[in-house]
Scaffold this motif. Structure first.
Motif, PDB file in Angstrom:
ATOM      1  N   GLN A  49      -3.801  -5.429   3.375  1.00 33.55           N
ATOM      2  CA  GLN A  49      -4.926  -5.754   3.959  1.00 33.55           C
ATOM      3  C   GLN A  49      -4.288  -5.827   5.423  1.00 33.55           C
ATOM      4  O   GLN A  49      -5.079  -5.436   6.352  1.00 33.55           O
ATOM      5  N   GLY A  50      -3.137  -6.358   5.827  1.00 36.09           N
ATOM      6  CA  GLY A  50      -2.806  -6.588   7.294  1.00 36.09           C
ATOM      7  C   GLY A  50      -2.885  -5.217   7.986  1.00 36.09           C
ATOM      8  O   GLY A  50      -2.916  -4.884   8.916  1.00 36.09           O
ATOM      9  N   VAL A  51      -2.021  -4.359   7.306  1.00 37.99           N
ATOM     10  CA  VAL A  51      -1.915  -2.947   7.713  1.00 37.99           C
ATOM     11  C   VAL A  51      -3.015  -2.155   8.214  1.00 37.99           C
ATOM     12  O   VAL A  51      -3.348  -1.509   9.045  1.00 37.99           O
ATOM     13  N   ALA A  52      -4.232  -2.533   7.091  1.00 40.01           N
ATOM     14  CA  ALA A  52      -5.620  -1.755   7.153  1.00 40.01           C
ATOM     15  C   ALA A  52      -6.235  -2.534   8.519  1.00 40.01           C
ATOM     16  O   ALA A  52      -6.727  -1.629   9.120  1.00 40.01           O
ATOM     17  N   ARG A  53      -5.951  -3.496   8.540  1.00 38.39           N
ATOM     18  CA  ARG A  53      -6.729  -4.470   9.714  1.00 38.39           C
ATOM     19  C   ARG A  53      -6.217  -4.159  10.968  1.00 38.39           C
ATOM     20  O   ARG A  53      -6.891  -3.619  11.867  1.00 38.39           O
ATOM     21  N   GLU A  58      -5.985  -1.290  16.362  1.00 42.92           N
ATOM     22  CA  GLU A  58      -5.582  -0.526  17.521  1.00 42.92           C
ATOM     23  C   GLU A  58      -5.780   0.929  17.488  1.00 42.92           C
ATOM     24  O   GLU A  58      -5.540   1.591  18.446  1.00 42.92           O
ATOM     25  N   THR A  59      -6.345   1.434  16.425  1.00 46.00           N
ATOM     26  CA  THR A  59      -6.872   2.861  16.599  1.00 46.00           C
ATOM     27  C   THR A  59      -8.176   3.360  16.200  1.00 46.00           C
ATOM     28  O   THR A  59      -8.697   4.677  16.518  1.00 46.00           O
ATOM     29  N   ALA A  60      -8.916   2.401  16.032  1.00 49.84           N
ATOM     30  CA  ALA A  60     -10.347   2.543  15.503  1.00 49.84           C
ATOM     31  C   ALA A  60     -10.463   3.464  14.328  1.00 49.84           C
ATOM     32  O   ALA A  60     -11.608   4.115  14.282  1.00 49.84           O
ATOM     33  N   HIS A  61      -9.461   3.659  13.521  1.00 51.01           N
ATOM     34  CA  HIS A  61      -9.452   4.574  12.326  1.00 51.01           C
ATOM     35  C   HIS A  61      -9.418   3.523  11.105  1.00 51.01           C
ATOM     36  O   HIS A  61      -8.400   2.667  11.250  1.00 51.01           O
ATOM     37  N   ARG A  62      -9.818   3.807  10.048  1.00 54.01           N
ATOM     38  CA  ARG A  62      -9.920   2.977   8.814  1.00 54.01           C
ATOM     39  C   ARG A  62      -8.498   3.785   8.100  1.00 54.01           C
ATOM     40  O   ARG A  62      -8.022   4.733   8.568  1.00 54.01           O
TER      41      ARG A  62
END
Length: 161
Positions: A49-53, A58-62
Motif C-alpha cells: 500500500q505504501g509503495v502505491a501511495r 511523487e509521479t501522479a501515476h497509479r
C-alpha cells in the motif's frame, strides 16, 4: 543508557518501460537529487500500500506492485548535521497505471524523468542514495520475489472507516 535501534522503513517503486527507468528529481538537504519514487512507510499501511501511495504522490501515476525486487539495509550520515540514519527499504516492481494530470506532485518533487541504465549509472553522484542504482541493477538482473514474501499482519492495518 540503552537506546533501541529503529531503522526508518521505506518503500520504493522500480519502474521500467521501454528500457528506461522512472525517477523523480527532488529537493533534499544535500541539494537536488535523483531517486526512485519512494518514501517512508506510513502507520497503518502495508509495504504494498505504501509503495502505491508514494508512487502516486511523487509521479501522479497509479502503481500496482507485482513483485519484490529486494529488501535493503543501508546507513546514511548527513554531513551537515552528523545525523546517522539507517534505512530498511522494500523495493517493488510492477505495473505503471493511469496518469492523473490534475494531481500535484509531492512537496519537494521537481519533476519525473525516464533514464536508461547507462544514464542512471553515469548520474550516480546525484542519486539520493546508492540504493537507487542497486535496485535498478537488481531489477536488470531479473531479481523478482513473490509479493507474499512480505507479510503484513492485520494488527498493523488501521481501519480507515
Amino acid at each position: 543508557m540503552n537506546t533501541r535501534w529503529k531503522p526508518s522503513v521505506t518503500v520504493a517503486a522500480i519502474i521500467e518501460r521501454d528500457g528506461r527507468y522512472l525517477l523523480v528529481e527532488e529537493h533534499t538537504p544535500e541539494g537536488l537529487r535523483l531517486n526512485n519514487p519512494a518514501g517512508h512507510l506510513d502507520p497503518g499501511e502495508s509495504p504494498e500500500q505504501g509503495v502505491a501511495r508514494e508512487t502516486l504522490e511523487e509521479t501522479a501515476h497509479r502503481f500496482k506492485p507485482t513483485a519484490v525486487v529486494g529488501v535493503y539495509l543501508s546507513r546514511f550520515q548527513r554531513e551537515s548535521t552528523g545525523e546517522d540514519i539507517t534505512y530498511l527499504r522494500f523495493a517493488f516492481c510492477g505495473e505503471l497505471g493511469a496518469f492523473e494530470p490534475n494531481r500535484s506532485l509531492d512537496h519537494g518533487i521537481v519533476r519525473t524523468l525516464w533514464m536508461t541504465p547507462d544514464e542512471l549509472r553515469a548520474s550516480a553522484a546525484h542519486h539520493r542514495s546508492p540504493l537507487v542504482l542497486q535496485c535498478m541493477e537488481d531489477h536488470l538482473a531479473g531479481r523478482r520475489y513473490p509479493l507474499d514474501v512480505v507479510t503484513t499482519n492485520a494488527s498493523v492495518l488501521i481501519d480507515q472507516g
